[in-house]
Design a protein around this motif. Structure first.
Motif, PDB file in Angstrom:
ATOM      1  N   GLU A   1      20.297  39.439   0.501  1.00  0.00           N
ATOM      2  CA  GLU A   1      19.227  39.701  -1.095  1.00  0.00           C
ATOM      3  C   GLU A   1      19.391  41.400  -1.243  1.00  0.00           C
ATOM      4  N   GLU A   2      19.187  41.838  -0.187  1.00  0.00           N
ATOM      5  CA  GLU A   2      19.228  43.391  -0.396  1.00  0.00           C
ATOM      6  C   GLU A   2      20.304  44.039  -0.899  1.00  0.00           C
ATOM      7  N   VAL A   3      21.459  43.657  -0.308  1.00  0.00           N
ATOM      8  CA  VAL A   3      22.922  44.062  -0.790  1.00  0.00           C
ATOM      9  C   VAL A   3      23.133  43.393  -2.105  1.00  0.00           C
ATOM     10  N   MET A   4      23.113  42.304  -2.321  1.00  0.00           N
ATOM     11  CA  MET A   4      23.297  41.661  -3.648  1.00  0.00           C
ATOM     12  C   MET A   4      22.386  42.262  -4.788  1.00  0.00           C
ATOM     13  N   GLU A   5      21.380  42.666  -4.554  1.00  0.00           N
ATOM     14  CA  GLU A   5      20.490  43.206  -5.390  1.00  0.00           C
ATOM     15  C   GLU A   5      20.955  44.786  -5.914  1.00  0.00           C
ATOM     16  N   ALA A   6      21.403  45.279  -4.886  1.00  0.00           N
ATOM     17  CA  ALA A   6      21.959  46.798  -5.138  1.00  0.00           C
ATOM     18  C   ALA A   6      23.304  46.685  -5.751  1.00  0.00           C
ATOM     19  N   LEU A   7      24.056  45.744  -5.443  1.00  0.00           N
ATOM     20  CA  LEU A   7      25.251  45.667  -6.091  1.00  0.00           C
ATOM     21  C   LEU A   7      25.195  45.165  -7.590  1.00  0.00           C
ATOM     22  N   LYS A   8      24.172  44.333  -7.951  1.00  0.00           N
ATOM     23  CA  LYS A   8      23.673  44.177  -9.155  1.00  0.00           C
ATOM     24  C   LYS A   8      23.519  45.167 -10.051  1.00  0.00           C
ATOM     25  N   GLU A   9      22.406  45.823  -9.252  1.00  0.00           N
ATOM     26  CA  GLU A   9      21.988  46.979  -9.872  1.00  0.00           C
ATOM     27  C   GLU A   9      23.196  48.025 -10.350  1.00  0.00           C
ATOM     28  N   ALA A  10      24.059  48.198  -9.407  1.00  0.00           N
ATOM     29  CA  ALA A  10      25.107  49.003  -9.819  1.00  0.00           C
ATOM     30  C   ALA A  10      26.199  48.381 -10.743  1.00  0.00           C
ATOM     31  N   GLU A  11      26.030  47.269 -11.225  1.00  0.00           N
ATOM     32  CA  GLU A  11      26.829  46.375 -11.941  1.00  0.00           C
ATOM     33  C   GLU A  11      28.193  46.244 -11.480  1.00  0.00           C
ATOM     34  N   LYS A  12      28.105  45.796 -10.176  1.00  0.00           N
ATOM     35  CA  LYS A  12      29.405  45.546  -9.573  1.00  0.00           C
ATOM     36  C   LYS A  12      29.824  43.917  -9.500  1.00  0.00           C
ATOM     37  N   GLU A  13      31.294  43.793  -9.550  1.00  0.00           N
ATOM     38  CA  GLU A  13      31.379  42.493  -9.439  1.00  0.00           C
ATOM     39  C   GLU A  13      31.600  42.095  -8.036  1.00  0.00           C
ATOM     40  N   VAL A  14      31.115  40.892  -7.582  1.00  0.00           N
ATOM     41  CA  VAL A  14      31.164  40.757  -6.350  1.00  0.00           C
ATOM     42  C   VAL A  14      31.855  39.473  -5.971  1.00  0.00           C
ATOM     43  N   VAL A  15      32.668  39.423  -4.979  1.00  0.00           N
ATOM     44  CA  VAL A  15      33.473  38.201  -4.435  1.00  0.00           C
ATOM     45  C   VAL A  15      33.044  37.894  -3.098  1.00  0.00           C
ATOM     46  N   GLU A  16      32.414  37.041  -2.857  1.00  0.00           N
ATOM     47  CA  GLU A  16      32.145  36.527  -1.428  1.00  0.00           C
ATOM     48  C   GLU A  16      33.097  35.858  -0.418  1.00  0.00           C
ATOM     49  N   PHE A  17      32.965  36.399   0.552  1.00  0.00           N
ATOM     50  CA  PHE A  17      33.840  35.820   1.783  1.00  0.00           C
ATOM     51  C   PHE A  17      33.204  35.547   2.776  1.00  0.00           C
ATOM     52  N   SER A  18      32.496  34.532   3.003  1.00  0.00           N
ATOM     53  CA  SER A  18      31.698  33.958   3.992  1.00  0.00           C
ATOM     54  C   SER A  18      32.334  33.130   5.169  1.00  0.00           C
ATOM     55  N   GLY A  19      31.739  32.801   6.446  1.00  0.00           N
ATOM     56  CA  GLY A  19      32.206  31.846   7.297  1.00  0.00           C
ATOM     57  C   GLY A  19      33.392  32.788   8.356  1.00  0.00           C
ATOM     58  N   ILE A  20      33.085  34.014   8.262  1.00  0.00           N
ATOM     59  CA  ILE A  20      34.133  34.716   9.126  1.00  0.00           C
ATOM     60  C   ILE A  20      33.504  34.788  10.639  1.00  0.00           C
TER      61      ILE A  20
END
Length: 52
Positions: free
Chosen positions: A16-35
């Motif tokens: 949640e912290e990372v996603m909020e920071a990226l949202k505030e910075a107006e960054k597009e995020v692609v998630e890659f989970s399950g590593i």
């Protein structure tokens, strides 16, 4: 790209912290989970395809 393994990142609040920071910075995020630890070549290739 936000790359992570299992659910602990969401359980401990880091996600949640990372996603909020990226949202505030107006960054597009692609998630890659399950590593998994020591990921297979196929998993690395999957991440590379997402990055492209």
């Amino acid at each position: 790209m936000l790359a992570y393994g299992g659910g602990s990142i969401k359980g401990n609040g880091v996600y949640e912290e990372v996603m909020e920071a990226l949202k505030e910075a107006e960054k597009e995020v692609v998630e890659f989970s399950g590593i998994m630890p020591n990921p297979t070549y196929a998993k690395v290739q999957e991440g590379a395809a997402l990055a492209k």
